[in-house]
Design an enzyme around this catalytic site. Structure first.
Site, PDB file in Angstrom:
ATOM      1  N   GLU A  83      11.462  -1.095  -2.075  1.00  0.00           N
ATOM      2  CA  GLU A  83      12.195  -0.282  -1.591  1.00  0.00           C
ATOM      3  C   GLU A  83      12.259   0.593  -0.120  1.00  0.00           C
ATOM      4  OE1 GLU A  83      12.192   2.705  -5.671  1.00  0.00           O
ATOM      5  OE2 GLU A  83      10.549   3.246  -4.688  1.00  0.00           O
ATOM      6  N   CYS A 110      11.708   3.939   6.950  1.00  0.00           N
ATOM      7  CA  CYS A 110      10.286   3.489   6.514  1.00  0.00           C
ATOM      8  C   CYS A 110      10.281   2.525   5.271  1.00  0.00           C
ATOM      9  CB  CYS A 110      10.034   4.938   5.332  1.00  0.00           C
ATOM     10  SG  CYS A 110       7.958   4.294   4.629  1.00  0.00           S
ATOM     11  N   CYS A 146       1.096  -2.661  -4.189  1.00  0.00           N
ATOM     12  CA  CYS A 146      -0.412  -2.251  -3.346  1.00  0.00           C
ATOM     13  C   CYS A 146      -1.656  -2.153  -4.673  1.00  0.00           C
ATOM     14  CB  CYS A 146      -0.140  -0.444  -2.921  1.00  0.00           C
ATOM     15  SG  CYS A 146      -1.353   0.005  -2.008  1.00  0.00           S
ATOM     16  N   CYS A 169      -4.306   4.331  -4.712  1.00  0.00           N
ATOM     17  CA  CYS A 169      -4.884   5.965  -4.992  1.00  0.00           C
ATOM     18  C   CYS A 169      -3.801   6.636  -6.163  1.00  0.00           C
ATOM     19  CB  CYS A 169      -4.232   6.176  -3.205  1.00  0.00           C
ATOM     20  SG  CYS A 169      -4.887   5.070  -1.804  1.00  0.00           S
ATOM     21  N   CYS A 211      -0.647   8.248  -6.044  1.00  0.00           N
ATOM     22  CA  CYS A 211       0.397   7.488  -4.847  1.00  0.00           C
ATOM     23  C   CYS A 211       1.452   6.005  -6.425  1.00  0.00           C
ATOM     24  CB  CYS A 211       0.383   6.702  -4.279  1.00  0.00           C
ATOM     25  SG  CYS A 211       1.551   5.963  -3.074  1.00  0.00           S
ATOM     26  N   CYS A 232       7.199  10.458   0.121  1.00  0.00           N
ATOM     27  CA  CYS A 232       6.140   9.411   0.194  1.00  0.00           C
ATOM     28  C   CYS A 232       5.667   9.837  -0.975  1.00  0.00           C
ATOM     29  CB  CYS A 232       5.328  10.614   1.127  1.00  0.00           C
ATOM     30  SG  CYS A 232       5.895  11.322   2.539  1.00  0.00           S
TER      31      CYS A 232
HETATM   32  N1  SAH Z   1      -0.536   2.367   2.775  1.00  0.00           N
HETATM   33  C1  SAH Z   1      -0.972   2.655   3.750  1.00  0.00           C
HETATM   34  C2  SAH Z   1       1.182   2.974   3.801  1.00  0.00           C
HETATM   35  C3  SAH Z   1       1.620   4.051   2.448  1.00  0.00           C
HETATM   36  S1  SAH Z   1       2.437   5.486   3.687  1.00  0.00           S
HETATM   37  C4  SAH Z   1      -1.477   4.296   3.653  1.00  0.00           C
HETATM   38  O1  SAH Z   1      -1.735   4.898   2.703  1.00  0.00           O
HETATM   39  O2  SAH Z   1      -0.745   4.315   5.014  1.00  0.00           O
HETATM   40  C5  SAH Z   1       2.119   6.300   2.535  1.00  0.00           C
HETATM   41  C6  SAH Z   1       1.625   7.804   2.845  1.00  0.00           C
HETATM   42  O3  SAH Z   1       2.379   8.964   1.914  1.00  0.00           O
HETATM   43  C7  SAH Z   1       0.619   8.016   2.584  1.00  0.00           C
HETATM   44  O4  SAH Z   1       0.037   8.765   3.564  1.00  0.00           O
HETATM   45  C8  SAH Z   1      -0.018   9.097   1.470  1.00  0.00           C
HETATM   46  O5  SAH Z   1      -0.921   8.674   1.240  1.00  0.00           O
HETATM   47  C9  SAH Z   1       0.997   9.098   1.239  1.00  0.00           C
HETATM   48  N2  SAH Z   1       1.539   9.543  -0.505  1.00  0.00           N
HETATM   49  C10 SAH Z   1       1.041   9.178  -1.527  1.00  0.00           C
HETATM   50  N3  SAH Z   1       1.338   9.415  -2.080  1.00  0.00           N
HETATM   51  C11 SAH Z   1       2.073  10.564  -2.744  1.00  0.00           C
HETATM   52  C12 SAH Z   1       2.093  11.721  -2.843  1.00  0.00           C
HETATM   53  N4  SAH Z   1       2.484  11.631  -4.652  1.00  0.00           N
HETATM   54  N5  SAH Z   1       2.885  12.841  -2.080  1.00  0.00           N
HETATM   55  C13 SAH Z   1       2.970  13.010  -1.011  1.00  0.00           C
HETATM   56  N6  SAH Z   1       2.286  11.397  -0.083  1.00  0.00           N
HETATM   57  C14 SAH Z   1       1.521  10.335  -0.608  1.00  0.00           C
END
Ligand code: SAH
Length: 353
Positions: free
Chosen positions: A88, A101, A108, A112, A115, A332
């Site tokens: 996406e 973005c 991935c 986490c 996410c 995000c």
């Molecule tokens: N893998 C990289 C790039 C992804 S950026 C990284 O972790 O930085 C996506 C961003 O959204 C990251 O900061 C991630 O931690 C955040 N994120 C992930 N799940 C989320 C959620 N459910 N709500 C808000 N932010 C989230």
């Protein structure tokens, strides 16, 4: 698939155009990256060559869905790649800027739990062409809205620093061919230290964002499993080195999770961490967006405000991020490319090669 429209470098394209008059290279290169046009649309190029280029340099991305919300100011694209993988891209139009973005991997491996992409697991690395085409299409769409896309954030699906060489090749293309300023490119990482160190050696000063979410190892081990391999002190040192090498802006992402990392003590810990490592970081606060595989919710508005105030009082620069695209799962952490998401508590520590 051997190559695709936005895969070849300028030299590789020159090779492909051998036998053509010299000026063709400029015509095709600027057609692709300045006019943002497909070969078939390059009317200054002979038809036979247009057809050859169309056949030899296929698009990387096939649109499956294009969803729009925020009155047309957020667009989420779901793409299918040549092997059936899906990724996406999100285009965000603000009054003062346009940002895209982009995804750097299909899925991935960082796992986490909060996410959606992490919940779905890893499929494969994206290629340069697949990353660059996401930007070109978004830039085209922005232009159709009468706007110019100037900002790219590597904050879509995947961990950019687990695909560093390719991500870097895409940065060079966006900078060199499309003409985007390095200051407007931001690479976000979960905290892969080798990747941050490599990035610090790269010539262009792009912005670094680190997804922190916790300022002590016990909590961060839980939220961001790769922290077990690259703990906070080491990570902060690498961030300091990056800042020193680049003089660019460093930001920390902090998804506020109700009762988990939004307490006054969490704000105090974060302030102490920044002070201890003398990191003038900017903290982006994002109330956690809902995902299917994670039960805990985002902090309510009052706690978000309180956390923000507390950080500011402690001398830490912070902003609360406006939440774009939650209605279309484009915010995000919500990008899962239509994958069914299953929460797997037993997942081993991700491979961060
Ligand atoms: N893998 C990289 C790039 C992804 S950026 C990284 O972790 O930085 C996506 C961003 O959204 C990251 O900061 C991630 O931690 C955040 N994120 C992930 N799940 C989320 C959620 N459910 N709500 C808000 N932010 C989230």
């Amino acid at each position: 698939m051997s190559t695709a429209l936005y895969t070849p470098t300028r030299d590789e394209l020159a090779e492909l155009l051998q036998g053509e008059p010299r000026y063709r290279l400029d015509q095709v290169w600027s057609g692709l990256y300045t006019q943002l046009a497909a070969p078939a649309e390059l009317t200054n190029v002979p038809k036979a060559l247009r057809e050859r280029l169309t056949a030899e340099l296929p698009h990387s991305l096939t649109q499956v869905v294009r969803q729009v919300n925020d009155n047309g100011d957020t667009v989420k694209y779901l793409w299918e790649l040549h092997d059936g993988s899906r990724v996406e891209t999100v285009l965000m139009v603000y009054p003062d800027r346009v940002t895209v973005c982009v995804s750097s991997q299909a899925g991935c491996a960082m796992a986490c739990g909060f996410c959606a992409t992490g919940q779905a697991g890893f499929t494969r690395q994206l290629t340069v062409g697949e990353i660059v085409e996401q930007v070109v299409i978004a830039a085209r769409d922005a232009r159709a809205m009468g706007r110019r896309l100037a900002n790219v954030v590597y904050m879509g699906m995947g961990e950019p620093m687990a695909n560093e060489a390719t991500v870097w090749a895409s940065v060079e293309r966006l900078h060199g061919a499309i003409g985007l300023s390095a200051r407007h490119l931001t690479i976000s990482t979960v905290g892969l230290i080798p990747g941050i160190r490599t990035l610090a050696q790269r010539p262009l000063p792009v912005n670094l964002a680190v997804s922190l979410h916790a300022a002590n190892d016990t909590l961060r081990d839980e939220l961001v499993p790769i922290n077990k391999r690259y703990p906070l002190d080491e990570l902060m040192k690498a961030c300091g080195e990056y800042l020193e090498a680049k003089g660019r802006r460093l930001s920390f992402e902090w998804a506020l999770i109700d009762g988990v990392n939004d307490r006054p003590s969490d704000a105090a810990e974060l302030a102490t961490l920044c002070r201890r490592f003398r990191l003038p970081a900017h903290v982006n606060l994002i109330p956690l967006n809902p995902t299917p595989g994670y039960p805990t919710v985002g902090s309510p508005k009052s706690k978000v405000q309180a956390f923000h105030t507390r950080l500011t009082d402690l001398g830490v620069n912070a902003t609360v991020r406006r939440n774009r695209g939650t209605d279309i799962d484009a915010a995000c952490g919500q990008l899962a490319a239509g994958q069914p998401v299953v929460l797997r508590k037993d997942r081993p520590l991700p491979d961060a090669s």
